[in-house]
Design an enzyme around this catalytic site. Structure first.
Site, PDB file in Angstrom:
ATOM      1  N   ASP A 155      -2.439  -0.466  -2.981  1.00 30.06           N
ATOM      2  CA  ASP A 155      -0.814  -0.048  -3.714  1.00 30.06           C
ATOM      3  C   ASP A 155      -0.072  -1.257  -3.536  1.00 30.06           C
ATOM      4  O   ASP A 155       0.780  -1.893  -3.958  1.00 30.06           O
ATOM      5  CB  ASP A 155      -0.376   0.733  -2.409  1.00 30.06           C
ATOM      6  CG  ASP A 155      -0.890   2.372  -2.832  1.00 30.06           C
ATOM      7  OD1 ASP A 155      -1.245   2.301  -4.213  1.00 30.06           O
ATOM      8  OD2 ASP A 155      -0.877   3.627  -2.267  1.00 30.06           O
ATOM      9  N   ASP A 171      -3.734  -4.519   0.644  1.00 25.41           N
ATOM     10  CA  ASP A 171      -4.207  -3.510  -0.386  1.00 25.41           C
ATOM     11  C   ASP A 171      -3.557  -2.828  -1.538  1.00 25.41           C
ATOM     12  O   ASP A 171      -2.811  -3.848  -1.339  1.00 25.41           O
ATOM     13  CB  ASP A 171      -4.155  -1.763   1.192  1.00 25.41           C
ATOM     14  CG  ASP A 171      -2.347  -0.796   0.728  1.00 25.41           C
ATOM     15  OD1 ASP A 171      -1.284  -1.485   0.096  1.00 25.41           O
ATOM     16  OD2 ASP A 171      -2.161  -0.116   1.534  1.00 25.41           O
ATOM     17  N   ASP A 221       1.879  -4.342   1.306  1.00 22.07           N
ATOM     18  CA  ASP A 221       0.636  -4.383   2.475  1.00 22.07           C
ATOM     19  C   ASP A 221      -0.271  -4.625   1.918  1.00 22.07           C
ATOM     20  O   ASP A 221      -0.799  -5.779   0.377  1.00 22.07           O
ATOM     21  CB  ASP A 221       0.629  -3.089   1.904  1.00 22.07           C
ATOM     22  CG  ASP A 221       1.432  -2.133   3.319  1.00 22.07           C
ATOM     23  OD1 ASP A 221       2.363  -3.161   3.996  1.00 22.07           O
ATOM     24  OD2 ASP A 221       2.235  -1.130   3.111  1.00 22.07           O
ATOM     25  N   GLU A 240       7.664  -3.724   0.838  1.00 32.22           N
ATOM     26  CA  GLU A 240       7.898  -2.967   0.537  1.00 32.22           C
ATOM     27  C   GLU A 240       8.009  -1.165   1.415  1.00 32.22           C
ATOM     28  O   GLU A 240       7.741  -1.126   1.901  1.00 32.22           O
ATOM     29  CB  GLU A 240       6.741  -2.599  -0.364  1.00 32.22           C
ATOM     30  CG  GLU A 240       5.152  -1.291   0.688  1.00 32.22           C
ATOM     31  CD  GLU A 240       4.387  -1.494  -0.075  1.00 32.22           C
ATOM     32  OE1 GLU A 240       3.703  -2.634  -0.104  1.00 32.22           O
ATOM     33  OE2 GLU A 240       3.779  -0.334  -0.247  1.00 32.22           O
TER      34      GLU A 240
END
Ligand code: 28G
Length: 658
Positions: free
Chosen positions: A520, A518, A516, A443
């Site tokens: 998102d 996390d 990532d 990303e």
């Protein structure tokens, strides 16, 4: 002499013989034909005056006699250059006892070199030769020499002394030479003036090129037009030398190797030394800047040939060692594509070609540079084989590209019909075919940069996808097809979607979604999984789609570091791996882009050490499908994240022994 060399009157009051011809000529020819000496009378020529004087000060520094140079631009187009070297000698000149050595240096032209086709080299032993040219073309020049605790001064106008050499008295903490001059408007016109930004950039590059010098820059603030760019004052000193220079030149561009390769070597018998800093860029144009005694050599020359040979031979030998036959194809051209490098050579009397001095011709430089660099390149390659193999793969890629281009030119149009179209952002792997190759979907460009550095470029390709891709669950087929990120993905995969799906054309063995650690990141991973599930189910069925597991935390204590995937994992690791009373340092990674590439490789991409999860279809496919879509596409991202985590452990993904 005048008859032999351009019709000049011999200097009055001097006797001369053939042996003296080189140093006897006055400065008249310089004022008559400035173009012959400084390449014209334009702005470049004007700045040439500054570089001559600064180069002389640099010479004194490079020779080890000075470590500070001050360059000051004053209003009225006065430039002041001062070094803390030995000071130009002021004792009577042995050949002309009525003149000081200083005066001879500033009022005579070293013409022999000029007319025999060699440049009148400044830097590199021919001390002070250019300063007479500057003197000749200056309305006024004021010289101060601090030597043996005495200060001497003398002034000149248009190259002629207007004062005697004066002893201005004792000085305590001063030694060296200062030259203050104003270019002659009769030569350069009344409009041309020194440009602060040009002088500043010049000084900065000199400071980079010779780490042993500190250059103090100052400029009358009223002269600065581009405030932000050029400071009114600066202390320029770069202990990192060429490495710092290269870092400033490539800025944040992604390198093929994790950090530039920099080194230096001294030549046997005090013959000089060489410094270099080089890297290869993933994309964008490279450059190779070479210097001899801090003089730029934009046309390269023998030192550059030495560098090229060292790198090509070294890399080919490494390929042979690794039984990589394709390495034989690598040429200097392949190696210099995307190459970003600097090479700085110091030798005693460098020879340059042509009046512009932009190519080094000293024959010994090639062998000296090649030997020194080859030796250290071999060590460097052997020292980190993973990085070296990556570099090798990069250069092989370039070689094959070059050969392909040549072939395409030679066999026109034959194979062009089924030409492969690949997205520009894709960093492909060198290896062709499905077997053992992987496509990492990441990303954003920042994470993409890290991944490109961390990968094994022979087998691992990287495709950065920008931002959130389309919500695949709700988008229409048309909208899906129009989405650029998904288009790129399908193009990279090569196998087509929907009716046009053709498994035989798939370009990679595995697809790895690497986002990532996390919320998102989990959302993007979910969107991509849904895309594969809906549009390319065969890839999921064949077990080709995977999730990477980048760590979120690093836990460190007593030299032991362990990575944790999420909060729960962190707690587990803390309990299991560390003692209760131990002080554990916990750091949280902001995202893949912030992670040092070596760490990303070690924890997430290296097949030997990572933990991949394989995305599989639920065992009870029909029952689970609705759940899956619902959970993935629900409103709350936390829910999605939990879903992925849960399913990573249970149903939809399974651990994979890579
Ligand atoms: C401030 C602006 C530019 C310089 C020196 C130092 C010496 C020197 C310069 O000598 C004549 C010919 C070869 C020795 C050399 C001083 C040896 C001993 C120097 C400069 C004499 C030129 N003591 N610093 N020239 N050489 N700085 N800065 O130009 O035999 S020019």
């Amino acid at each position: 002499m005048s008859d032999l060399f351009g019709g000049q009157a011999a200097k009055p009051g001097t006797s001369y013989s053939a042996a003296d011809i080189e140093v006897l000529e006055g400065l008249e020819p310089v004022r008559k034909r400035p173009g012959m000496y400084i390449g014209g009378t334009d702005e470049n020529a004007l700045h040439h005056l500054a570089s001559e004087i600064i180069d002389n000060a640099m010479d004194e520094a490079v020779a080890g006699h000075a470590d500070r140079i001050e360059v000051t631009l004053e209003a009225g187009n006065w430039l002041v250059v001062r070094d803390n070297g030995r000071g130009i000698p002021v004792d009577p000149h042995p050949k002309f006892p009525k003149q000081s050595a200083l005066e001879v240096i500033l009022t005579t032209l070293h013409s022999g070199g000029k007319f025999s086709g060699k440049a009148y080299a400044t830097s590199g032993g021919l001390h002070g030769v250019g300063s007479s040219v500057v003197n000749a073309l200056s309305a006024r020049m004021e010289v101060e020499v601090a030597r043996d605790r005495q200060l001497f001064t003398q002034a000149y106008e248009q190259g002629k002394p207007v004062t005697k050499l004066l002893n201005a008295g004792a000085v305590q903490n001063r030694r060296g030479t200062q030259i203050r001059f104003r270019p002659d408007p009769e030569i350069f016109g009344t409009k041309l003036e020194f440009k602060p930004e040009r002088l500043f950039r010049f000084c900065r590059s000199k400071a980079y090129l010779y780490r042993g010098v500190e250059i103090r820059w100052a400029c009358d603030p009223t002269l600065i037009k581009d405030g932000a760019e050029t400071p009114a004052q600066a202390v320029l000193h770069f202990p990192g030398g060429l490495s710092d220079f290269l870092a400033s030149a490539i800025e944040k561009k992604t390198g093929v190797i994790p950090a530039p390769w920099a080194g230096e070597a001294s030549f046997p018998d005090d013959a000089g030394r060489v410094e270099w800093a080089v890297t290869w860029l993933e994309d964008g144009d490279g450059f190779l800047s070479t210097y001899a005694n801090t003089i730029p050599t934009p046309q390269g020359g023998t030192h550059e040939a030495g560098l090229r040979n060292a790198l090509v031979k070294g890399l080919r030998a490494f390929g042979e060692l690794k039984k990589e036959k394709r390495a034989e194809k690598i040429t200097a051209e392949d190696l210099l594509t995307g190459f970003a490098g600097m090479l700085s050579l110091f030798i005693r009397e460098p020879q340059f070609q042509g009046q512009t001095k932009d190519r080094l011709t000293s024959p010994e430089a090639q062998r000296l540079v090649e030997n020194a660099m080859r030796n250290q390149f071999d060590h460097w390659l052997a020292g980190d084989p993973a990085v070296a193999e990556n570099l090798l793969a990069f250069c092989i890629e370039r070689a094959e590209e070059r050969l392909r281009r040549r072939e395409q030119k030679e066999t026109p149009r034959k194979s062009a019909t089924r030409k492969l179209r690949l997205p520009g952002k894709l960093a492909d792997c060198a290896k062709e075919g499905v077997e053992g190759t992987e496509l990492f979907l990441v990303e954003g460009d920042s994470a993409g940069g890290s991944a490109k550095q961390a990968r094994n470029r022979d087998t691992q390709a990287v495709l950065p996808l920008r931002g959130k891709i389309l919500n695949v669950a709700s988008a229409s087929a048309d909208k899906l097809r129009a989405n650029q990120e998904l288009k790129d993905l399908v193009e990279a995969l090569g196998c087509g979607v929907g009716d046009r799906f053709d498994a035989a054309r798939l370009r990679y063995g595995r697809v790895v979604i690497m986002t990532d650690a996390d919320v998102d990141g989990a959302h993007i991973a979910a969107l991509l999984m849904t895309f594969f599930y809906k549009e390319l189910p065969q890839l999921v069925r064949d077990g080709r789609v995977h999730l990477a597991q980048p760590p979120l935390y690093r836990l460190q204590a007593n030299g032991k570091s362990i990575y944790a995937m999420d909060d729960a994992d962190k707690e587990r690791v803390l309990k299991r791996e560390f003692k209760a009373n131990q002080k554990v340092e916990v750091s949280r990674f902001k995202g893949l882009g912030e992670m040092p590439p070596a760490l990303l490789k070690e924890t997430t991409m290296d097949p030997k050490r990572r933990n991949l999860l394989r995305v599989v279809l639920p065992t009870d496919e029909r029952a689970k499908t609705a759940d899956l879509i619902e959970a993935l596409m629900g409103r709350k991202p936390e829910l999605r994240f939990r879903f992925i985590q849960d399913n990573a452990a249970k149903l939809d993904v399974e651990a994979l022994d890579a």
